[in-house]
Design a protein around this motif. Structure first.
Motif, PDB file in Angstrom:
ATOM      1  N   THR A   7       0.859  -1.182   0.000  1.00 57.13           N
ATOM      2  CA  THR A   7       0.000   0.000   0.000  1.00 57.13           C
ATOM      3  C   THR A   7       0.896   1.233   0.000  1.00 57.13           C
ATOM      4  O   THR A   7       2.055   1.161   0.391  1.00 57.13           O
ATOM      5  N   PRO A   8       0.354   2.365  -0.431  1.00 57.04           N
ATOM      6  CA  PRO A   8       1.178   3.588  -0.389  1.00 57.04           C
ATOM      7  C   PRO A   8       1.632   3.880   1.040  1.00 57.04           C
ATOM      8  O   PRO A   8       0.926   3.570   2.005  1.00 57.04           O
ATOM      9  N   LEU A   9       2.790   4.458   1.154  1.00 58.78           N
ATOM     10  CA  LEU A   9       3.323   4.797   2.475  1.00 58.78           C
ATOM     11  C   LEU A   9       2.544   5.948   3.073  1.00 58.78           C
ATOM     12  O   LEU A   9       2.202   6.909   2.382  1.00 58.78           O
ATOM     13  N   THR A  10       2.299   5.862   4.374  1.00 54.32           N
ATOM     14  CA  THR A  10       1.714   6.994   5.089  1.00 54.32           C
ATOM     15  C   THR A  10       2.810   8.040   5.242  1.00 54.32           C
ATOM     16  O   THR A  10       4.000   7.738   5.087  1.00 54.32           O
ATOM     17  N   PRO A  11       2.439   9.273   5.566  1.00 49.44           N
ATOM     18  CA  PRO A  11       3.481  10.283   5.789  1.00 49.44           C
ATOM     19  C   PRO A  11       4.488   9.857   6.863  1.00 49.44           C
ATOM     20  O   PRO A  11       5.685  10.077   6.702  1.00 49.44           O
ATOM     21  N   ALA A  12       4.017   9.222   7.940  1.00 44.18           N
ATOM     22  CA  ALA A  12       4.933   8.779   8.999  1.00 44.18           C
ATOM     23  C   ALA A  12       5.861   7.679   8.499  1.00 44.18           C
ATOM     24  O   ALA A  12       7.059   7.695   8.773  1.00 44.18           O
ATOM     25  N   ILE A  35      10.069  12.350  15.770  1.00 43.26           N
ATOM     26  CA  ILE A  35       9.035  11.501  16.347  1.00 43.26           C
ATOM     27  C   ILE A  35       9.662  10.670  17.459  1.00 43.26           C
ATOM     28  O   ILE A  35      10.878  10.615  17.585  1.00 43.26           O
ATOM     29  N   ALA A  36       8.840  10.029  18.250  1.00 42.69           N
ATOM     30  CA  ALA A  36       9.314   9.218  19.372  1.00 42.69           C
ATOM     31  C   ALA A  36       9.983   7.935  18.869  1.00 42.69           C
ATOM     32  O   ALA A  36       9.551   7.365  17.865  1.00 42.69           O
ATOM     33  N   PRO A  37      11.033   7.471  19.580  1.00 46.43           N
ATOM     34  CA  PRO A  37      11.677   6.213  19.184  1.00 46.43           C
ATOM     35  C   PRO A  37      10.698   5.042  19.091  1.00 46.43           C
ATOM     36  O   PRO A  37      10.819   4.202  18.198  1.00 46.43           O
ATOM     37  N   ALA A  38       9.716   4.994  19.988  1.00 50.90           N
ATOM     38  CA  ALA A  38       8.716   3.916  19.926  1.00 50.90           C
ATOM     39  C   ALA A  38       7.918   3.991  18.626  1.00 50.90           C
ATOM     40  O   ALA A  38       7.557   2.956  18.048  1.00 50.90           O
ATOM     41  N   GLU A  43       6.684   2.070  13.069  1.00 55.79           N
ATOM     42  CA  GLU A  43       6.680   2.299  11.619  1.00 55.79           C
ATOM     43  C   GLU A  43       7.589   1.304  10.909  1.00 55.79           C
ATOM     44  O   GLU A  43       7.254   0.798   9.836  1.00 55.79           O
ATOM     45  N   VAL A  44       8.739   1.010  11.501  1.00 49.73           N
ATOM     46  CA  VAL A  44       9.648   0.014  10.909  1.00 49.73           C
ATOM     47  C   VAL A  44       8.958  -1.348  10.885  1.00 49.73           C
ATOM     48  O   VAL A  44       9.017  -2.057   9.871  1.00 49.73           O
ATOM     49  N   ASP A  45       8.275  -1.710  11.965  1.00 51.26           N
ATOM     50  CA  ASP A  45       7.551  -2.988  11.989  1.00 51.26           C
ATOM     51  C   ASP A  45       6.520  -3.049  10.862  1.00 51.26           C
ATOM     52  O   ASP A  45       6.387  -4.068  10.182  1.00 51.26           O
ATOM     53  N   THR A  46       5.808  -1.959  10.651  1.00 47.39           N
ATOM     54  CA  THR A  46       4.810  -1.908   9.575  1.00 47.39           C
ATOM     55  C   THR A  46       5.488  -2.065   8.215  1.00 47.39           C
ATOM     56  O   THR A  46       5.011  -2.819   7.357  1.00 47.39           O
TER      57      THR A  46
END
Length: 89
Positions: A7-12, A35-38, A43-46
């Motif tokens: 899917t297209p990437l979200t801005p985050a 943004i927060a490290p968490a 986002e990396v997991d996604t």
């Protein structure tokens, strides 16, 4: 592994992917992306799920490809600055 997200990437996601090109350290990415490290880890997991990549290191090449598809705000800012510099030279 694919080079394109399903899917297209979200801005985050886009912001995190852009910064992964420069550093794999979540604290550095978080600082640079403001943004927060968490949130970086989430986002990396996604992105890992979307691409089928085994780890964040495997996201670097796709992140380079994604960056070539659409300029990021950082790239647009650099282009504007370069244009201003050329006008003043």
């Amino acid at each position: 592994m694919t080079t394109a997200p399903i899917t297209p990437l979200t801005p985050a996601e886009r912001r995190v992917a852009d910064h992964l090109v420069h550093s794999l350290e979540p604290r550095v990415v978080a600082r640079d992306a403001r943004i927060a490290p968490a949130d970086v880890r989430a986002e990396v997991d996604t992105l890992l799920v979307q691409t089928g990549a085994d780890d964040a290191t495997r996201l670097v090449v796709p992140a380079h490809v994604w960056a070539s598809w659409e300029p990021t705000e950082r790239q647009r800012s650099r282009q504007r600055h370069a244009g201003e510099h050329t006008l003043h030279s």
